[in-house]
Design a protein around this motif. Structure first.
Motif, mmCIF file in Angstrom:
data_model
loop_
_atom_site.group_PDB
_atom_site.id
_atom_site.type_symbol
_atom_site.label_atom_id
_atom_site.label_comp_id
_atom_site.label_asym_id
_atom_site.label_seq_id
_atom_site.Cartn_x
_atom_site.Cartn_y
_atom_site.Cartn_z
ATOM 1 N N GLU A 27 34.584 48.055 22.703
ATOM 2 C CA GLU A 27 33.717 47.050 23.317
ATOM 3 C C GLU A 27 32.852 47.694 24.400
ATOM 4 N N GLN A 28 31.749 47.041 24.711
ATOM 5 C CA GLN A 28 30.871 47.515 25.773
ATOM 6 C C GLN A 28 31.242 46.869 27.100
ATOM 7 N N TRP A 29 31.063 47.624 28.166
ATOM 8 C CA TRP A 29 31.250 47.106 29.522
ATOM 9 C C TRP A 29 29.868 46.691 30.011
ATOM 10 N N THR A 30 29.550 45.416 29.905
ATOM 11 C CA THR A 30 28.242 44.917 30.313
ATOM 12 C C THR A 30 28.264 44.536 31.788
ATOM 13 N N ALA A 31 27.075 44.284 32.332
ATOM 14 C CA ALA A 31 26.992 43.870 33.736
ATOM 15 C C ALA A 31 27.751 42.561 33.956
ATOM 16 N N MET A 32 27.622 41.614 33.018
ATOM 17 C CA MET A 32 28.327 40.331 33.172
ATOM 18 C C MET A 32 29.832 40.535 33.093
ATOM 19 N N ARG A 33 30.306 41.350 32.184
ATOM 20 C CA ARG A 33 31.746 41.615 32.092
ATOM 21 C C ARG A 33 32.237 42.276 33.374
ATOM 22 N N GLY A 34 31.449 43.189 33.915
ATOM 23 C CA GLY A 34 31.814 43.814 35.177
ATOM 24 C C GLY A 34 31.871 42.808 36.314
ATOM 25 N N SER A 35 30.922 41.885 36.343
ATOM 26 C CA SER A 35 30.913 40.859 37.391
ATOM 27 C C SER A 35 32.117 39.936 37.280
ATOM 28 N N VAL A 36 32.475 39.563 36.056
ATOM 29 C CA VAL A 36 33.624 38.689 35.852
ATOM 30 C C VAL A 36 34.900 39.414 36.259
ATOM 31 N N PHE A 37 35.031 40.686 35.882
ATOM 32 C CA PHE A 37 36.239 41.421 36.251
ATOM 33 C C PHE A 37 36.327 41.588 37.764
ATOM 34 N N GLU A 38 35.218 41.900 38.403
ATOM 35 C CA GLU A 38 35.200 42.067 39.861
ATOM 36 C C GLU A 38 35.603 40.764 40.557
ATOM 37 N N ALA A 39 35.085 39.651 40.070
ATOM 38 C CA ALA A 39 35.450 38.355 40.655
ATOM 39 C C ALA A 39 36.932 38.072 40.441
ATOM 40 N N LEU A 40 37.417 38.319 39.222
ATOM 41 C CA LEU A 40 38.820 38.072 38.906
ATOM 42 C C LEU A 40 39.745 38.876 39.811
ATOM 43 N N GLN A 41 39.444 40.139 40.004
ATOM 44 C CA GLN A 41 40.327 40.967 40.823
ATOM 45 C C GLN A 41 40.216 40.629 42.302
ATOM 46 N N GLY A 42 39.220 39.860 42.682
ATOM 47 C CA GLY A 42 39.066 39.471 44.080
ATOM 48 C C GLY A 42 39.931 38.297 44.503
ATOM 49 N N PHE A 43 40.528 37.602 43.543
ATOM 50 C CA PHE A 43 41.378 36.457 43.870
ATOM 51 C C PHE A 43 42.792 36.919 44.208
ATOM 52 N N ASP A 44 43.435 36.229 45.151
ATOM 53 C CA ASP A 44 44.815 36.557 45.510
ATOM 54 C C ASP A 44 45.808 35.630 44.820
ATOM 55 N N ARG A 45 45.317 34.844 43.887
ATOM 56 C CA ARG A 45 46.141 33.920 43.100
ATOM 57 C C ARG A 45 45.513 33.838 41.716
ATOM 58 N N PRO A 46 46.193 33.280 40.749
ATOM 59 C CA PRO A 46 45.563 33.116 39.435
ATOM 60 C C PRO A 46 44.299 32.262 39.555
ATOM 61 N N ALA A 47 43.254 32.684 38.869
ATOM 62 C CA ALA A 47 41.959 32.010 38.971
ATOM 63 C C ALA A 47 41.574 31.394 37.631
ATOM 64 N N SER A 48 41.019 30.195 37.691
ATOM 65 C CA SER A 48 40.533 29.546 36.474
ATOM 66 C C SER A 48 39.157 30.109 36.117
ATOM 67 N N ALA A 49 38.720 29.825 34.908
ATOM 68 C CA ALA A 49 37.377 30.240 34.505
ATOM 69 C C ALA A 49 36.330 29.608 35.415
ATOM 70 N N TYR A 50 36.599 28.393 35.878
ATOM 71 C CA TYR A 50 35.657 27.720 36.787
ATOM 72 C C TYR A 50 35.610 28.417 38.141
ATOM 73 N N ASP A 51 36.772 28.842 38.650
ATOM 74 C CA ASP A 51 36.810 29.594 39.909
ATOM 75 C C ASP A 51 35.978 30.866 39.786
ATOM 76 N N ILE A 52 36.164 31.559 38.669
ATOM 77 C CA ILE A 52 35.466 32.829 38.446
ATOM 78 C C ILE A 52 33.978 32.586 38.260
ATOM 79 N N ALA A 53 33.609 31.552 37.495
ATOM 80 C CA ALA A 53 32.190 31.229 37.297
ATOM 81 C C ALA A 53 31.529 30.925 38.637
ATOM 82 N N ASP A 54 32.214 30.182 39.500
ATOM 83 C CA ASP A 54 31.666 29.879 40.828
ATOM 84 C C ASP A 54 31.474 31.146 41.651
#
Length: 152
Positions: A27-54
């Motif tokens: 798979e390719q590592w796109t800018a959007m995938r990188g942004s989603v991963f960066e947001a996900l790893q920034g949470f200190d608790r499990p995050a919903s897709a809505y939390d990550i989208a926000d």
């Protein structure tokens, strides 16, 4: 090995490991995938897709739809970059994407944080029990709900 611990990488090393793991899977590592991963790893608790989208929307200054995030999270789970906490319908970044284990999640009902454990003896037992019942366990999910040490 029945139980083991992993060195937890810093955020840039984790992002590099996640990118390398995803690219090895074809798979390719796109800018959007990188942004989603960066947001996900920034949470200190499990995050919903809505939390990550926000979080991504705020960071990028444009609206990012949760359904786009869901597709990326599904890809991340399949590539072992993220784990899904089923009972919370939320996700956590896998801090060791190159290592495949069935995770056991400890989910705090008070603060919402989760901790994962790797215990191959326990999860192998779950897979063996499923096999004896004639069932093929593709992705066992073990979650223990309660209170973490900080909230107890």
């Amino acid at each position: 090995m029945a139980k083991h611990d992993h060195h937890e990488p810093d955020s840039s090393a984790l992002r590099q490991a996640a990118q390398a793991t995803l690219e090895r899977s074809g798979e390719q590592w796109t800018a959007m995938r990188g942004s989603v991963f960066e947001a996900l790893q920034g949470f200190d608790r499990p995050a919903s897709a809505y939390d990550i989208a926000d979080a991504v929307s705020q960071r990028e200054g444009r609206r990012v739809a949760a359904n786009s995030v869901y597709r990326i999270l599904d890809l991340f789970v399949g590539a072992n970059l993220a784990r899904r906490v089923e009972s919370a319908n939320a996700y956590v970044a896998n801090t060791h994407p190159g290592c495949r284990h069935d995770c056991i999640f400890l989910v705090c009902d008070q603060c919402g944080r989760s901790q994962h454990l790797d215990d191959d003896a326990l999860t192998s037992g779950v897979r063996a029990a499923a096999s004896r019942a004639g069932f093929i366990a593709e992705r066992p999910v073990i979650e223990v709900r309660g209170r973490c040490a900080a909230c107890a």
